[in-house]
Design a protein around this motif. Sequence first.
Motif, short mmCIF file in Angstrom:
data_model
loop_
_atom_site.label_atom_id
_atom_site.label_comp_id
_atom_site.label_asym_id
_atom_site.label_seq_id
_atom_site.Cartn_x
_atom_site.Cartn_y
_atom_site.Cartn_z
N ARG A 83 -34.58 36.52 10.46
CA ARG A 83 -33.72 36.09 11.55
C ARG A 83 -32.26 36.01 11.10
O ARG A 83 -31.35 36.38 11.83
CB ARG A 83 -34.17 34.72 12.09
CG ARG A 83 -33.34 34.29 13.27
CD ARG A 83 -33.95 33.17 14.04
NE ARG A 83 -34.02 31.94 13.29
CZ ARG A 83 -34.42 30.78 13.80
NH1 ARG A 83 -34.82 30.72 15.05
NH2 ARG A 83 -34.46 29.70 13.06
N ASP A 84 -32.04 35.55 9.88
CA ASP A 84 -30.67 35.50 9.35
C ASP A 84 -30.08 36.90 9.23
O ASP A 84 -28.90 37.12 9.51
CB ASP A 84 -30.66 34.81 7.98
CG ASP A 84 -30.89 33.30 8.11
OD1 ASP A 84 -30.76 32.78 9.24
OD2 ASP A 84 -31.21 32.66 7.10
N GLU A 85 -30.92 37.84 8.78
CA GLU A 85 -30.45 39.23 8.69
C GLU A 85 -30.10 39.77 10.07
O GLU A 85 -29.05 40.40 10.27
CB GLU A 85 -31.54 40.11 8.09
CG GLU A 85 -31.54 40.20 6.60
CD GLU A 85 -32.50 41.28 6.14
OE1 GLU A 85 -32.06 42.42 5.98
OE2 GLU A 85 -33.70 40.98 5.94
N ALA A 86 -30.99 39.52 11.02
CA ALA A 86 -30.78 40.02 12.38
C ALA A 86 -29.51 39.41 12.97
O ALA A 86 -28.70 40.11 13.59
CB ALA A 86 -31.98 39.69 13.25
N VAL B 195 -48.24 30.61 7.63
CA VAL B 195 -48.23 29.88 8.90
C VAL B 195 -49.06 30.70 9.88
O VAL B 195 -48.72 31.85 10.19
CB VAL B 195 -46.80 29.70 9.44
CG1 VAL B 195 -46.83 28.91 10.74
CG2 VAL B 195 -45.93 28.99 8.41
N VAL C 56 -39.66 29.78 0.75
CA VAL C 56 -38.69 30.59 1.49
C VAL C 56 -39.40 31.33 2.62
O VAL C 56 -40.29 32.14 2.38
CB VAL C 56 -37.97 31.59 0.56
CG1 VAL C 56 -37.06 32.50 1.36
CG2 VAL C 56 -37.17 30.84 -0.49
N SER C 57 -39.00 31.03 3.84
CA SER C 57 -39.64 31.63 5.02
C SER C 57 -39.15 33.07 5.22
O SER C 57 -37.94 33.31 5.33
CB SER C 57 -39.30 30.78 6.24
OG SER C 57 -39.39 31.56 7.41
N ALA D 71 -39.77 34.86 7.89
CA ALA D 71 -39.30 35.01 9.27
C ALA D 71 -37.86 34.50 9.40
O ALA D 71 -37.04 35.11 10.08
CB ALA D 71 -40.22 34.24 10.22
N GLU D 72 -37.58 33.41 8.72
CA GLU D 72 -36.21 32.88 8.80
C GLU D 72 -35.22 33.82 8.10
O GLU D 72 -34.11 34.02 8.57
CB GLU D 72 -36.14 31.49 8.17
CG GLU D 72 -34.83 30.81 8.47
CD GLU D 72 -34.87 29.31 8.22
OE1 GLU D 72 -35.95 28.71 8.35
OE2 GLU D 72 -33.82 28.75 7.88
N LYS D 73 -35.68 34.39 7.00
CA LYS D 73 -34.82 35.37 6.31
C LYS D 73 -34.55 36.56 7.24
O LYS D 73 -33.42 37.02 7.35
CB LYS D 73 -35.53 35.84 5.03
CG LYS D 73 -34.68 36.74 4.17
CD LYS D 73 -35.53 37.75 3.42
CE LYS D 73 -36.00 38.83 4.32
NZ LYS D 73 -36.40 40.08 3.81
N LEU E 26 -47.97 34.10 11.52
CA LEU E 26 -46.63 34.00 12.09
C LEU E 26 -45.56 34.11 11.01
O LEU E 26 -44.49 34.65 11.22
CB LEU E 26 -46.45 32.66 12.80
CG LEU E 26 -47.23 32.44 14.08
CD1 LEU E 26 -47.07 30.99 14.53
CD2 LEU E 26 -46.75 33.37 15.18
N ASP E 27 -45.87 33.57 9.84
CA ASP E 27 -44.85 33.54 8.81
C ASP E 27 -45.50 33.43 7.44
O ASP E 27 -46.61 32.89 7.30
CB ASP E 27 -43.92 32.33 9.03
CG ASP E 27 -42.64 32.40 8.21
OD1 ASP E 27 -42.35 33.48 7.66
OD2 ASP E 27 -41.92 31.38 8.13
N ARG F 202 -44.33 32.04 3.66
CA ARG F 202 -43.30 31.37 2.87
C ARG F 202 -43.58 31.62 1.40
O ARG F 202 -44.62 31.21 0.89
CB ARG F 202 -43.30 29.87 3.13
CG ARG F 202 -43.04 29.49 4.56
CD ARG F 202 -43.20 28.00 4.72
NE ARG F 202 -43.35 27.62 6.12
CZ ARG F 202 -43.93 26.50 6.52
NH1 ARG F 202 -44.42 25.65 5.63
NH2 ARG F 202 -44.03 26.22 7.80
N GLN G 231 -39.68 37.85 18.56
CA GLN G 231 -38.87 36.98 19.43
C GLN G 231 -38.19 35.89 18.62
O GLN G 231 -37.04 35.52 18.87
CB GLN G 231 -39.76 36.37 20.52
CG GLN G 231 -40.22 37.43 21.53
CD GLN G 231 -41.13 36.87 22.60
OE1 GLN G 231 -41.69 35.80 22.46
NE2 GLN G 231 -41.28 37.63 23.68
N PHE G 232 -38.89 35.37 17.62
CA PHE G 232 -38.29 34.36 16.74
C PHE G 232 -37.10 34.96 15.99
O PHE G 232 -36.05 34.32 15.86
CB PHE G 232 -39.35 33.85 15.75
CG PHE G 232 -38.80 32.92 14.72
CD1 PHE G 232 -38.64 31.57 14.98
CD2 PHE G 232 -38.42 33.39 13.46
CE1 PHE G 232 -38.12 30.71 14.03
CE2 PHE G 232 -37.91 32.53 12.50
CZ PHE G 232 -37.76 31.19 12.79
#
Lengths: 242, 265
Positions: A189-192, A164, A182-183, A185-187, A175-176, A178, A68-69
């Motif tokens: 999300r950026d790809e998605a 995390v 470098v997270s 999950a954030e990477k 959850l994540d 790093r 979901q994130f």
Amino acid sequence: MIKKISLFWILLGLSISSGAASTDGAIQFMQKLGDQVIQTTQTKHGEEKRQALRDIFENSVHHTSIAQFVLGKARRALKFVFKEVDDLEKEKQALAHDVKNSLEEFYKIYKESVTRTYLSSFDRDYKDEVFQATHAKQDGEDGVVVYSTLDRKNGAPPLNLHWVLKSTEGGLKILDLRVEGVSQAEKERDEAASIIRKHKDQCKQDGGKFCDLAALKKLTDDHKTLNDEWKKKIRGEAISVN
Amino acid sequence: MKSYRFYIFFVLAFLGGCGHNSDPSSNKDSVESIKNQDPFEPFNRKMFEFNRVLDGLILEPFANVYRNSVHENAQRSISSFLYNLAEPVTLANDFLQAKKDRGFETFSRFMINTTFGLFGLFDVAEKLGLPRHQEDFGQTLGIWGVPSGPYLVLPLIGSSTPTSLVGRTADFYLSPYNYYMVHYKKRQYIYVRLGVETLVRRAQYADDIKNFRENSIDFYAAVRSFYLQNQKAQIQDTTDRESLAPGSDAFNLNDDDADILGEFK
């Protein structure tokens, strides 16, 4: 990294109570998890090793929260597809069914993607490498960040890995991760977001309808393709070893 | 800043550099944010592909030969020697960033490794409790508050920002090695060092890069995210780096799928 067999952890005495996460418990959790991964890679081989790692990771990760994130605003944007149909109850019900199924399909495929990512990252030779969970910090109401290092070979500096974690009824879940700040999950999300934007723009250019939904399906397909390629590669490696 | 972060990008896109996100505190949630950070995406994607082809044709094969033919201990020593050559640049930037303690640590590392470590072939200082870190002028500019500007991918240089390009130029002149080679008209050794360093780092992180590539649905977007996050983390190294990445609360979404489906669920 992370994985399955919560029962296994419970048997190991890794009982982490739900509710507020304890930092000591979180450090223990990560240390045992890291040791377990390293031990598995050193004592098991081939498919047996991969299955053991898969079990570890699947049980240790909070897949739905990550999925979901990763979808971020794209998930909420799905609400707007309902504005694209006439006010016919039947049509909207069918669309709702499609949205629900598409989200569930994404979560299912994405769970496999997370396992693939962890498996490919950690299924390697850890000879002479040491994993150490050093300390932890409370993070929000039910979260903990565990700080760890992985000493590496070949002159590469030690890797800083921060985990995390979230306390759930089923124990601590990841959850994540790093890596050097470098997270992952954030990477993801950026790809998605990049894939979704590309397909949404294309859909709109083509005069398509329900472009948010179409983009989600495309993202799911991309993950599925990558997962299938990876499975094929693993099978190929297993055959060549045999 | 750990050298890892610097070099993984150096080689990932064919060679990173350093640069900084203009808004380190931003916690982006996607499309608009990406558009803001990467306004030249179509051009950047083309350059990225160009660099990937070069990497596949030249760098990766040579790096594989190096990994498979040079003894592990020798690889470690070569790597350590190259890190030691870069210590004066880190030292200058430590002080420019007002990190006195780290500056003295870097100075001690350089002296110990250059003498007892035989010009850096052995990282004696690390064993004495002085771990390696790396700073560059791009980071220094970020810490001084200079905005990074847009994300750029350039041929051969790879992932960068305008600030990081200025930083790389400044680091060139901060290096005693480069100064010596220029002064004595031996510029070719600057290129030799650059080539060797690129090869060694590419070999050092070959598995990580391969994994990264194989597990990305959009490799360009993955590298960009990695690079920009990395730069944010570098700037925040001495403050509150952890706060930049999403914490556990970021995963506690206020709605569930039922809310999205609304009355049609």
